[in-house]
Design a protein around this motif. Structure first.
Motif, mmCIF file in Angstrom:
data_model
loop_
_atom_site.group_PDB
_atom_site.id
_atom_site.type_symbol
_atom_site.label_atom_id
_atom_site.label_comp_id
_atom_site.label_asym_id
_atom_site.label_seq_id
_atom_site.Cartn_x
_atom_site.Cartn_y
_atom_site.Cartn_z
ATOM 1 N N GLN A 1 1.753 3.805 -3.040
ATOM 2 C CA GLN A 1 1.408 5.460 -2.862
ATOM 3 C C GLN A 1 2.550 6.445 -3.193
ATOM 4 O OE1 GLN A 1 0.724 6.562 1.420
ATOM 5 N NE2 GLN A 1 -0.715 8.159 0.730
ATOM 6 N N PRO B 1 -6.540 -2.382 0.743
ATOM 7 C CA PRO B 1 -5.983 -1.063 0.563
ATOM 8 C C PRO B 1 -5.631 -0.970 -1.142
ATOM 9 C CG PRO B 1 -4.545 -2.230 1.970
ATOM 10 C CD PRO B 1 -5.930 -3.018 1.819
ATOM 11 N N SER B 2 -4.970 -2.129 -1.634
ATOM 12 C CA SER B 2 -4.496 -1.878 -3.031
ATOM 13 C C SER B 2 -5.413 -2.472 -4.089
ATOM 14 C CB SER B 2 -3.093 -2.538 -3.010
ATOM 15 O OG SER B 2 -2.230 -2.011 -2.197
ATOM 16 N N TYR C 1 -8.163 3.796 6.138
ATOM 17 C CA TYR C 1 -7.679 2.333 6.215
ATOM 18 C C TYR C 1 -8.895 1.329 5.519
ATOM 19 C CZ TYR C 1 -4.996 4.458 10.001
ATOM 20 O OH TYR C 1 -4.009 5.248 10.860
ATOM 21 N N TYR D 1 -6.099 -5.720 4.590
ATOM 22 C CA TYR D 1 -5.017 -4.815 5.619
ATOM 23 C C TYR D 1 -4.891 -5.586 6.944
ATOM 24 C CZ TYR D 1 -2.993 -0.621 7.501
ATOM 25 O OH TYR D 1 -2.101 0.347 7.752
ATOM 26 N N ASP E 1 -0.239 -4.914 4.478
ATOM 27 C CA ASP E 1 -1.092 -5.243 3.392
ATOM 28 C C ASP E 1 -0.983 -6.794 2.661
ATOM 29 O OD1 ASP E 1 -2.371 -5.098 0.883
ATOM 30 O OD2 ASP E 1 -1.504 -3.317 -0.018
ATOM 31 N N HIS F 1 0.731 -1.341 -0.048
ATOM 32 C CA HIS F 1 -0.055 0.018 0.084
ATOM 33 C C HIS F 1 0.677 1.221 0.099
ATOM 34 C CE1 HIS F 1 0.913 -0.988 4.253
ATOM 35 N NE2 HIS F 1 0.340 -0.193 4.543
ATOM 36 N N HIS G 1 -5.953 2.132 -6.958
ATOM 37 C CA HIS G 1 -5.210 2.064 -5.620
ATOM 38 C C HIS G 1 -6.063 2.923 -4.542
ATOM 39 C CE1 HIS G 1 -1.998 2.275 -2.755
ATOM 40 N NE2 HIS G 1 -1.926 0.902 -2.917
ATOM 41 N N TRP H 1 -6.146 2.940 -1.388
ATOM 42 C CA TRP H 1 -5.325 3.631 -0.485
ATOM 43 C C TRP H 1 -4.914 4.887 -0.872
ATOM 44 C CZ3 TRP H 1 -3.858 2.093 4.370
ATOM 45 C CH2 TRP H 1 -2.819 2.806 4.988
ATOM 46 N N SER H 2 -4.173 4.980 -2.128
ATOM 47 C CA SER H 2 -3.809 6.461 -2.913
ATOM 48 C C SER H 2 -4.667 7.284 -3.060
ATOM 49 C CB SER H 2 -3.008 6.093 -3.739
ATOM 50 O OG SER H 2 -1.744 5.340 -3.401
ATOM 51 N N GLN I 1 -7.796 7.706 -1.590
ATOM 52 C CA GLN I 1 -8.441 8.061 -0.382
ATOM 53 C C GLN I 1 -7.586 8.957 0.524
ATOM 54 O OE1 GLN I 1 -12.018 4.633 -0.121
ATOM 55 N NE2 GLN I 1 -10.716 4.813 1.326
ATOM 56 N N ARG I 2 -6.488 8.897 -0.089
ATOM 57 C CA ARG I 2 -5.308 9.743 1.016
ATOM 58 C C ARG I 2 -4.725 10.759 -0.112
ATOM 59 N NH1 ARG I 2 -2.629 7.166 5.734
ATOM 60 N NH2 ARG I 2 -4.127 5.789 6.563
#
Ligand code: HEM
Length: 556
Positions: free
Chosen positions: A122, A415-416, A411, A543, A539, A118, A445, A447-448, A450-451
């Motif tokens: 990112q 995540p991926s 989280y 997760y 990951d 993850h 992706h 995780w990326s 959402q962040r």
């Protein structure tokens, strides 16, 4: 022809040319048909060079001729693959990414094996942009505009990732179905099981298990307990009830006595790797030691399924729908399908929910103001003496919902993302601004996405209030303009293959958080380094979190 007739001897130059051209031909065969059968692979990798090496024997003798012949063939094959993958003829040539990843899938597999995929992806997105080539034939995407074209109804079918993860096609679970029509058919009983009406029927089980967890923690008040472990005990016991009408009793025993949890986690680590290189699982499953855990997992699921068939339905558990005890389908599915789906439910429903709730608690402990605010909201709706296991107010508890959304944003349990691919032979697909050639393994992706600060203000900060501000329930802090893109929030994935357990997961998480903070005060155990929890997370497709040592005190 006479017995002393001689075959013509080729010059070394011609012999080398034939060996090199044959190796390039073998590359074309591998690329076009991706053969897996051991016979074919052995033929292409060993038999062909062995035969061709005989052309060199008259010049170099047997030992040297064979060595030089094999080395020439394999080197030419490797160079042909490498030049093709990094060169302009490759359909993914235009997409940036690390050179080793373009050359070999094993580069990515190595990162997956580390458990930090993850964060690695990112970092790649931060360096290369919204689309990154992460394998010879694979891209990762961080652009929310691509979510519908990749995951939506008109998007791409599942890639062969799940063939690798599952190993045994005869017990392929719902999540591994690649054919959209077959998937829709198999998903029907799941949809019936998790309709809003059916989810209501699961409420008493949730309440019973939430009560049990909070009591078990209360019994240990003042002691250091691993909250993440206890939340996992809870989700496993609950899923066992929900899927099979009862299975584990981890909370009662205070331990995973049957070893189910351990087994599933080990299986998860291995299948995460095989999902990345599905052809490896084709061979690995033939080797007894590599497939041990997966086999043991199947044996466990098989035995529980047989017991459940024998006992019949005492309640409308998931099995009731999956095995067609509800009589909705004309033909009941074969047992192997029900075993595969029962196991899937356990894996898909336990660790996912456990990991998200553990992360929420972790963030609440790191942000005492958020913990207090949640507790105040719970206390407002359930004053002392009121039963916080009764879900009647939950739909009105906006901060509780905001905490859950924020936990899912930071989280995502997968995540991926899960991988899709435009079907080979049917042409590529357009996803947002990108052309994705057929057969390209494609993931969003989560995780990326959402962040990403372009989607959410202060993306690395746990800030439940953002959801209230976005809903217009409270104003943004003075001088702040909130960036909030709901289309970039897909923790349960999106489209026809999205999480079928979303409703039950949300009901479970809300009930658990509400009752837990109503009854207990939780704090980090003395001397705990809060960052250690974050560092230990991995990951593994799902997760997986580390230990969360806390001390609890009863509030009444
Ligand atoms: C917070 C908890 C959960 C999260 C974040 C979550 C997330 C996900 C995600 C991201 C997928 C992948 C979808 C895809 O391939 O695009 C998925 C699939 C799935 N989940 Fe969940 N899940 C959760 C809980 C549950 C629960 C409680 C169940 C209940 C059994 C469940 C059952 C499934 C199933 C069966 C699938 C496969 C669906 C299909 O292929 O049609 N999940 N989940």
């Amino acid at each position: 022809m006479g017995s002393d007739a001689q075959l013509p001897v080729l010059s070394p130059r011609d012999a080398f040319a034939i060996i090199v051209l044959s190796a390039v031909g073998a590359h074309l065969v591998f690329k076009r048909w991706e053969p897996k059968k051991l016979r074919v692979v052995t033929f292409l990798l060993f038999l062909v060079p062995a035969c061709l090496s005989t052309l060199l024997l008259p010049h170099f003798g047997t030992a040297l001729g064979l060595t030089v012949g094999f080395l020439t063939y394999w080197t030419a094959l490797t160079l042909s693959i490498v030049f093709y993958r990094v060169g302009p003829l490759h359909p993914l040539y235009q997409y940036p990414g690390p050179l080793p990843a373009k050359i070999s899938k094993w580069w990515h597999v190595w990162h997956v094996q580390q458990g930090k995929q993850h964060l690695y992806l990112q970092q790649l997105h931060d360096k290369y942009g919204d689309i990154v080539r992460i394998g010879p034939n694979e891209v990762s995407i961080r652009d929310p505009a691509c979510i519908t074209p990749v995951l939506g109804a008109q998007g791409m079918p599942k890639s062969d990732m799940f063939l690798g993860r599952n190993m045994w096609p005869e017990t392929a679970p719902l999540i591994g179905y690649r054919d959209p029509a077959e998937h829709t058919k198999r998903r029907k009983p799941w949809n019936r099981a998790f309709s809003s009406a059916s989810v209501k029927e699961f409420e008493p089980i949730i309440q019973h298990r939430v009560h049990q967890l909070v009591e078990a923690l209360s019994d240990r008040q003042g002691q250091v307990v691993d909250l993440a472990e206890w939340i996992s005990f809870f989700t496993y016991d609950f899923m066992g009830d929900m899927v099979f009408g009862g299975w584990t009793e981890m909370m009662r025993d205070g331990a995973d006595k049957g070893g189910l949890w351990d087994l599933l986690r080990r299986g998860l680590t291995v299948s995460a790797l095989w999902g990345e290189v599905p052809w490896v699982s084709y061979y690995a499953k033939k080797l007894p030691w590599t497939a041990q855990d997966n086999k043991a997992m199947r044996v466990m699921a098989f035995s529980r399924t047989e017991q459940r068939y024998a006992s019949g339905s005492a309640s409308k558990d998931l099995f009731y729908y999956l095995s067609n005890e509800d009589g909705s389908e004309k033909v009941s599915p074969p047992r192997n399908i029900v075993i595969g789906d029962g196991l899937l439910a356990l894996v898909a429903g336990s660790d996912t929910t456990a990991t998200v709730v553990a992360n929420m608690m972790y963030e609440l402990l790191r942000h005492p103001a958020a913990y207090r605010r949640l507790q105040e909201e719970v206390d407002k709706f359930y004053p002392r003496g009121e039963d916080s296991l009764d879900p009647k107010h939950i739909k009105d508890m906006h901060y509780l919902e905001a905490v859950i959304n924020e936990g899912l944003r930071m989280y995502p349990a997968v995540p991926s993302g899960s991988v899709r691919a435009p079907e080979v032979g049917k042409g590529g697909k357009i996803a947002g601004p990108y052309y994705i050639p057929e057969g390209t393994q494609t993931r969003i992706h989560f995780w990326s996405v959402q962040r990403d600060a372009r989607n959410f203000s202060f993306p690395e900060t746990f800030w439940p209030e953002r959801w209230l501000i976005a809903e217009g329930i409270e104003p943004a802090p003075a001088g702040e303009k909130l960036v909030h893109n709901p289309n970039a929030f897909t923790p349960f994935s999106f489209g026809p293959y999205n999480c079928v357990g979303k409703n039950i997961a949300l009901a479970e998480m809300k009930q658990l958080l509400c009752h837990l903070v109503h009854k207990l005060d939780v704090r980090f155990a003395d001397g705990v380094d809060p960052d250690a929890f974050d560092r230990a997370s991995e990951d593994r497709f799902i997760y997986v979190v580390g230990e969360l040592p806390v001390v609890v005190e009863r509030r009444d």
